[in-house]
Scaffold this motif. Sequence first.
Motif, PDB file in Angstrom:
ATOM      1  N   LEU A 174       0.809  -1.379   0.102  1.00 33.40           N
ATOM      2  CA  LEU A 174       0.217  -0.023   0.097  1.00 33.40           C
ATOM      3  C   LEU A 174       0.844   1.397  -0.113  1.00 33.40           C
ATOM      4  O   LEU A 174       0.212   2.291   0.090  1.00 33.40           O
ATOM      5  CB  LEU A 174      -1.090  -0.062   1.122  1.00 33.40           C
ATOM      6  CG  LEU A 174      -1.906  -1.110   1.267  1.00 33.40           C
ATOM      7  CD1 LEU A 174      -2.807  -0.949   2.509  1.00 33.40           C
ATOM      8  CD2 LEU A 174      -2.871  -1.059  -0.087  1.00 33.40           C
ATOM      9  N   ALA A 175       2.149   1.190  -0.018  1.00 32.95           N
ATOM     10  CA  ALA A 175       2.936   2.150   0.052  1.00 32.95           C
ATOM     11  C   ALA A 175       2.759   3.220  -0.807  1.00 32.95           C
ATOM     12  O   ALA A 175       2.571   4.694  -0.963  1.00 32.95           O
ATOM     13  CB  ALA A 175       4.647   1.877   0.081  1.00 32.95           C
ATOM     14  N   GLY A 176       2.436   2.751  -2.285  1.00 38.45           N
ATOM     15  CA  GLY A 176       2.208   3.873  -3.452  1.00 38.45           C
ATOM     16  C   GLY A 176       0.771   4.534  -3.196  1.00 38.45           C
ATOM     17  O   GLY A 176       0.550   5.440  -3.790  1.00 38.45           O
ATOM     18  N   ARG A 177       0.038   4.100  -2.261  1.00 37.00           N
ATOM     19  CA  ARG A 177      -1.151   4.627  -2.006  1.00 37.00           C
ATOM     20  C   ARG A 177      -1.226   5.783  -0.745  1.00 37.00           C
ATOM     21  O   ARG A 177      -2.138   6.346  -0.653  1.00 37.00           O
ATOM     22  CB  ARG A 177      -2.564   3.705  -1.831  1.00 37.00           C
ATOM     23  CG  ARG A 177      -2.962   3.146  -3.106  1.00 37.00           C
ATOM     24  CD  ARG A 177      -3.919   2.085  -2.845  1.00 37.00           C
ATOM     25  NE  ARG A 177      -5.247   2.718  -2.188  1.00 37.00           N
ATOM     26  CZ  ARG A 177      -6.430   2.212  -1.722  1.00 37.00           C
ATOM     27  NH1 ARG A 177      -6.368   0.695  -1.878  1.00 37.00           N
ATOM     28  NH2 ARG A 177      -7.198   2.614  -0.981  1.00 37.00           N
ATOM     29  N   GLY A 178       0.044   5.660  -0.272  1.00 40.32           N
ATOM     30  CA  GLY A 178       0.165   6.658   0.870  1.00 40.32           C
ATOM     31  C   GLY A 178      -0.515   6.127   2.159  1.00 40.32           C
ATOM     32  O   GLY A 178      -0.729   6.794   3.027  1.00 40.32           O
ATOM     33  N   ILE A 179      -0.848   4.958   2.042  1.00 41.50           N
ATOM     34  CA  ILE A 179      -1.492   4.110   3.284  1.00 41.50           C
ATOM     35  C   ILE A 179      -0.534   3.380   4.203  1.00 41.50           C
ATOM     36  O   ILE A 179       0.174   2.549   3.648  1.00 41.50           O
ATOM     37  CB  ILE A 179      -2.771   3.208   2.705  1.00 41.50           C
ATOM     38  CG1 ILE A 179      -3.763   4.119   2.021  1.00 41.50           C
ATOM     39  CG2 ILE A 179      -3.221   2.624   4.149  1.00 41.50           C
ATOM     40  CD1 ILE A 179      -4.804   3.120   1.415  1.00 41.50           C
ATOM     41  N   THR A 180      -0.473   3.709   5.449  1.00 47.70           N
ATOM     42  CA  THR A 180       0.543   2.904   6.327  1.00 47.70           C
ATOM     43  C   THR A 180      -0.328   1.793   6.941  1.00 47.70           C
ATOM     44  O   THR A 180      -1.652   2.080   7.448  1.00 47.70           O
ATOM     45  CB  THR A 180       1.158   3.872   7.356  1.00 47.70           C
ATOM     46  OG1 THR A 180      -0.021   4.522   8.413  1.00 47.70           O
ATOM     47  CG2 THR A 180       1.652   4.880   6.657  1.00 47.70           C
ATOM     48  N   VAL A 181       0.395   0.716   7.360  1.00 44.28           N
ATOM     49  CA  VAL A 181      -0.129  -0.343   8.012  1.00 44.28           C
ATOM     50  C   VAL A 181       0.752  -0.469   9.352  1.00 44.28           C
ATOM     51  O   VAL A 181       2.082  -0.664   9.228  1.00 44.28           O
ATOM     52  CB  VAL A 181       0.146  -1.586   7.198  1.00 44.28           C
ATOM     53  CG1 VAL A 181      -0.605  -2.582   8.133  1.00 44.28           C
ATOM     54  CG2 VAL A 181      -0.937  -1.378   6.041  1.00 44.28           C
ATOM     55  N   THR A 182       0.073  -0.462  10.552  1.00 40.84           N
ATOM     56  CA  THR A 182       1.100  -0.864  11.631  1.00 40.84           C
ATOM     57  C   THR A 182       0.576  -1.982  12.679  1.00 40.84           C
ATOM     58  O   THR A 182      -0.701  -1.823  12.888  1.00 40.84           O
ATOM     59  CB  THR A 182       0.745   0.412  12.636  1.00 40.84           C
ATOM     60  OG1 THR A 182       1.341   1.653  11.927  1.00 40.84           O
ATOM     61  CG2 THR A 182       1.629   0.338  13.671  1.00 40.84           C
ATOM     62  N   ALA A 183       1.437  -2.918  12.753  1.00 35.28           N
ATOM     63  CA  ALA A 183       1.078  -4.060  13.500  1.00 35.28           C
ATOM     64  C   ALA A 183       1.404  -3.777  14.943  1.00 35.28           C
ATOM     65  O   ALA A 183       2.565  -3.421  15.263  1.00 35.28           O
ATOM     66  CB  ALA A 183       1.792  -5.259  13.183  1.00 35.28           C
TER      67      ALA A 183
END
Length: 255
Positions: A171-180
Amino acid sequence: MGKKGNVAIITGASSGMGREFAVQIAQNYPSIHEFWIVARRRERLEELQEKLLGRRVKILALDLSRQEGIDTLEKALAEEQPRVRILVNAAGFGIIGKIGKMKEEDCTGMVDTNCRALTAVTHITLPYMTEQGQIIQMASSAAFMPQPGFAVYAASKSYVLSFSRALGRELAGRGITVTAVCPGPVKTEFFDIAETYEAVKLYKKLTMARADRVVYQALVDAKHGRSVSVYGSLMKGFRILAKFLPVDFLMLFVK
Ligand SMILES: NC(=O)C1=CN([C@@H]2O[C@H](COP(=O)(O)OP(=O)(O)OC[C@H]3O[C@@H](n4cnc5c(N)ncnc54)[C@H](OP(=O)(O)O)[C@@H]3O)[C@@H](O)[C@H]2O)C=CC1
Ligand SMILES: CC(=O)[C@H](N)C(=O)O
């Protein structure tokens, strides 16, 4: 409803860390105009609504371990086309005990809720996520190594950690971050269910963190786009040990 303002969707909002995420996001994120709060216990969600500082709230009393629950959420998303700025997947549970010694549905239920439901909710919500959106997934320090006596739960959280880290790259290309989010033991209602067959180990009882602090740290880490959030120096140290020491050696200490 939903089309104009930013929305936060929070599963597992009826208690513990999910509830705490809702409260802290309401307090600290004025750009969130609407909350979708999801869990099975409707009365708890109604009680939480009062704490969300006058924001619009959509209560979804759903069992996410069942396909009907996922379908209902998907239908609501399609109807309302929300701009989802924050997704928190906190619905989950764990049961302490050995495989073969607990009911089959208790074992597989952990996989259904912690892995399948989390994946499904992420998948159906993604089309509605805005740029700069944040996905926060409740994993656990149990993801760092296998835990005999809590085997399915720990494996389910390894799944969440692995899935979330890879998703973050996708998702980096969409500017969305993911935090576990990977805390050690946290004082919540989690252990009411976890202790169905066996008591929690003393060392876990003695090291329980506060839910509000874990969630505060997770929100700070998510804001900075960090892929993993670990609360407290004890669990940070444990994460390093688990990276470098042989698994068979580490498992001697959690039997
Ligand atoms: N407490 C701890 O020590 C730690 C917990 N975690 C993880 O954090 C997450 C939150 O746990 P915590 O706040 O401690 O526990 P709680 O038991 O307080 O909260 C769990 C939440 O999940 C919801 N939930 C459970 N099953 C379902 C389902 N089938 N459908 C919809 N909602 C469901 C519950 O709501 P309801 O019953 O109303 O459906 C509740 O809101 C979990 O994923 C847990 O594994 C991670 C590390 C440590
Ligand atoms: C319940 C948890 O996830 C905790 N990190 C543990 O390992 O007990």
